[in-house]
Design a protein around this motif. Structure first.
Motif, PDB file in Angstrom:
ATOM      1  N   ASP A  70     -26.166  21.958   8.170  1.00 26.35           N
ATOM      2  CA  ASP A  70     -24.802  21.754   8.667  1.00 26.35           C
ATOM      3  C   ASP A  70     -23.740  21.914   7.587  1.00 26.35           C
ATOM      4  O   ASP A  70     -22.563  21.601   7.826  1.00 26.35           O
ATOM      5  CB  ASP A  70     -24.647  20.387   9.350  1.00 26.35           C
ATOM      6  N   PRO A  73     -20.577  24.509   9.183  1.00 27.56           N
ATOM      7  CA  PRO A  73     -20.450  23.732  10.417  1.00 27.56           C
ATOM      8  C   PRO A  73     -20.277  24.602  11.655  1.00 27.56           C
ATOM      9  O   PRO A  73     -19.333  25.390  11.747  1.00 27.56           O
ATOM     10  CB  PRO A  73     -19.206  22.874  10.176  1.00 27.56           C
ATOM     11  N   ALA A  74     -21.179  24.489  12.599  1.00 26.44           N
ATOM     12  CA  ALA A  74     -21.010  25.172  13.881  1.00 26.44           C
ATOM     13  C   ALA A  74     -19.773  24.632  14.598  1.00 26.44           C
ATOM     14  O   ALA A  74     -19.341  23.491  14.367  1.00 26.44           O
ATOM     15  CB  ALA A  74     -22.247  24.967  14.749  1.00 26.44           C
ATOM     16  N   ASP A  76     -18.354  23.298  17.937  1.00 30.29           N
ATOM     17  CA  ASP A  76     -18.916  22.717  19.161  1.00 30.29           C
ATOM     18  C   ASP A  76     -17.896  22.584  20.295  1.00 30.29           C
ATOM     19  O   ASP A  76     -18.280  22.419  21.440  1.00 30.29           O
ATOM     20  CB  ASP A  76     -19.507  21.339  18.858  1.00 30.29           C
ATOM     21  N   HIS A 115     -18.371  29.935  10.205  1.00 33.19           N
ATOM     22  CA  HIS A 115     -19.037  28.915  11.028  1.00 33.19           C
ATOM     23  C   HIS A 115     -20.369  29.389  11.595  1.00 33.19           C
ATOM     24  O   HIS A 115     -21.238  28.561  11.886  1.00 33.19           O
ATOM     25  CB  HIS A 115     -18.106  28.471  12.156  1.00 33.19           C
ATOM     26  N   GLY A 157     -27.034  24.254  15.652  1.00 35.89           N
ATOM     27  CA  GLY A 157     -26.375  24.117  14.367  1.00 35.89           C
ATOM     28  C   GLY A 157     -26.959  25.100  13.379  1.00 35.89           C
ATOM     29  O   GLY A 157     -27.966  25.772  13.648  1.00 35.89           O
ATOM     30  N   ARG A 172     -30.205  20.926  18.377  1.00 37.95           N
ATOM     31  CA  ARG A 172     -29.983  19.511  18.079  1.00 37.95           C
ATOM     32  C   ARG A 172     -30.807  18.596  18.975  1.00 37.95           C
ATOM     33  O   ARG A 172     -30.903  17.403  18.709  1.00 37.95           O
ATOM     34  CB  ARG A 172     -28.500  19.196  18.217  1.00 37.95           C
TER      35      ARG A 172
END
Length: 345
Positions: A70, A73-74, A76, A115, A157, A172
């Motif tokens: 992470d 960072p994805a 969301d 990302h 992620g 996740r």
């Protein structure tokens, strides 16, 4: 400087260090490649929820890419603006264009290169839109996974790990690892599962705006501190070799040459550019100028023109429908399609 920006500022040095660490990692004979001790030494602390008893690969193929789990960072909960409000994009900038049942969204590469994953939905379909800059793989997935207990909706992620220089994602829900290029779970509870790929176009923002005047464009997340619009991989697609190891390669085009990959077949972008149109069975591939490379100049909008590719499949009634494909680097196609056919001539 945020550590992800710092990672890109020293990317070549980090790649060399990561390769050295992989070479000097605890040795493991083939029979012990996924042993409990080996897993614990390399991955156990960061991945306590991953079921390493299930794996489809030799874990020695996994490399640390620099950022931790992470650390990239994805996104969301992506935010969108109408095409008329996307003033942060130049006409030539590349976007991943996704259309489902008449609804359309564009995911700019100037955002995704920072990302790599956006978990979203479109027309009621949960989707994950991904971009791996190291192999220029832009792929969208339906993140619903049918199973005996019902359909799971996964979200993803960025693991910080690489295999053959391609991003390893993780879900996740089970912390299984997924190969982005294939959409396949390679380690963990869901090993062997596959996500459905969705047809997308990598096209200039101007072409998306023309095709979908009522479409939506993902905007940069606020407050992230990232230099959206700048290319942290400047000059990458002009290199002779990728930053990270990628396996055996002997095809007639350079490893970082773009190819148009459709399943187990690929055509060099240079050939398609020269011919303008290629028909191969039911497939129709076409090229037109007007899209900047995301991985060339320091500013994405100033990248060399790599053009716009459309790949369609002829239907029974003679009409054409967009086909799942990827405009990726040749080494990535060969790494994950070792028996694939590269139509160089």
């Amino acid at each position: 400087m945020p550590r992800f920006q710092f990672r890109h500022a020293v990317l070549p040095a980090l790649a060399a260090i990561a390769a050295l660490l992989s070479l000097t990692a605890p040795a493991a004979p083939a029979a012990a490649q996924n042993s409990e001790r080996y897993v614990a030494q390399r991955f156990g602390q960061a991945w306590p929820e991953t079921d390493f008893s299930r794996s489809a690969i030799d874990l020695r193929e996994i490399m640390f890419g620099g950022p931790p789990k992470d650390g990239i960072p994805a996104i969301d909960d992506p935010a969108f603006v109408p095409v008329a409000g996307a003033g942060f994009l130049a006409d030539r900038e590349p976007v991943i264009a996704l259309e489902i049942d008449g609804a359309a969204k564009a995911y700019p590469l100037q955002v995704l290169m920072w990302h790599e994953i956006a978990n979203d939905s479109l027309a009621g379909v949960p989707v994950t839109v991904t971009y791996c800059p190291l192999c220029n793989a832009a792929i969208a997935f339906d993140r619903r996974l049918p199973g005996p207990g019902g359909t799971r909706v996964l979200d993803f992620g960025v693991s910080g790990l690489l295999r053959h220089s391609d991003m390893v994602m993780y879900d996740r829900q089970t912390e299984s690892w997924w190969q982005q290029f294939l959409g396949e779970a390679i380690v963990g509870e869901l090993t062997g599962a596959r996500l459905d790929m969705l047809p997308v176009r990598i096209e200039s923002f101007a072409r998306f705006r023309e095709r979908f005047p009522d479409g939506l464009v993902m905007r940069p997340p606020e407050g992230s501190g990232r230099a959206y619009g700048r290319n942290p991989y400047a000059g990458y697609d002009s290199r002779a070799e990728p930053y990270f190891p990628y396996g055996y390669y002997e095809d007639p085009v350079p490893p970082l040459a773009r190819v148009v990959a459709v399943g187990n077949q690929a055509w060099p972008l240079a050939r398609l550019q020269a011919e303008g149109r290629i028909e191969a069975g039911e497939l129709v591939l076409s090229w037109e100028p007007g899209q900047a490379s995301a991985l060339d100049a320091g500013l994405v909008a100033e990248g060399q023109d790599v053009g716009n590719v459309v790949v369609q499949r002829r239907q029974a009634d003679g009409s054409l429908a967009d086909a799942v494909h990827d405009v990726t680097f040749a080494f990535a196609f060969r790494s994950f399609r070792p028996d694939g056919i590269l139509h160089a001539e």
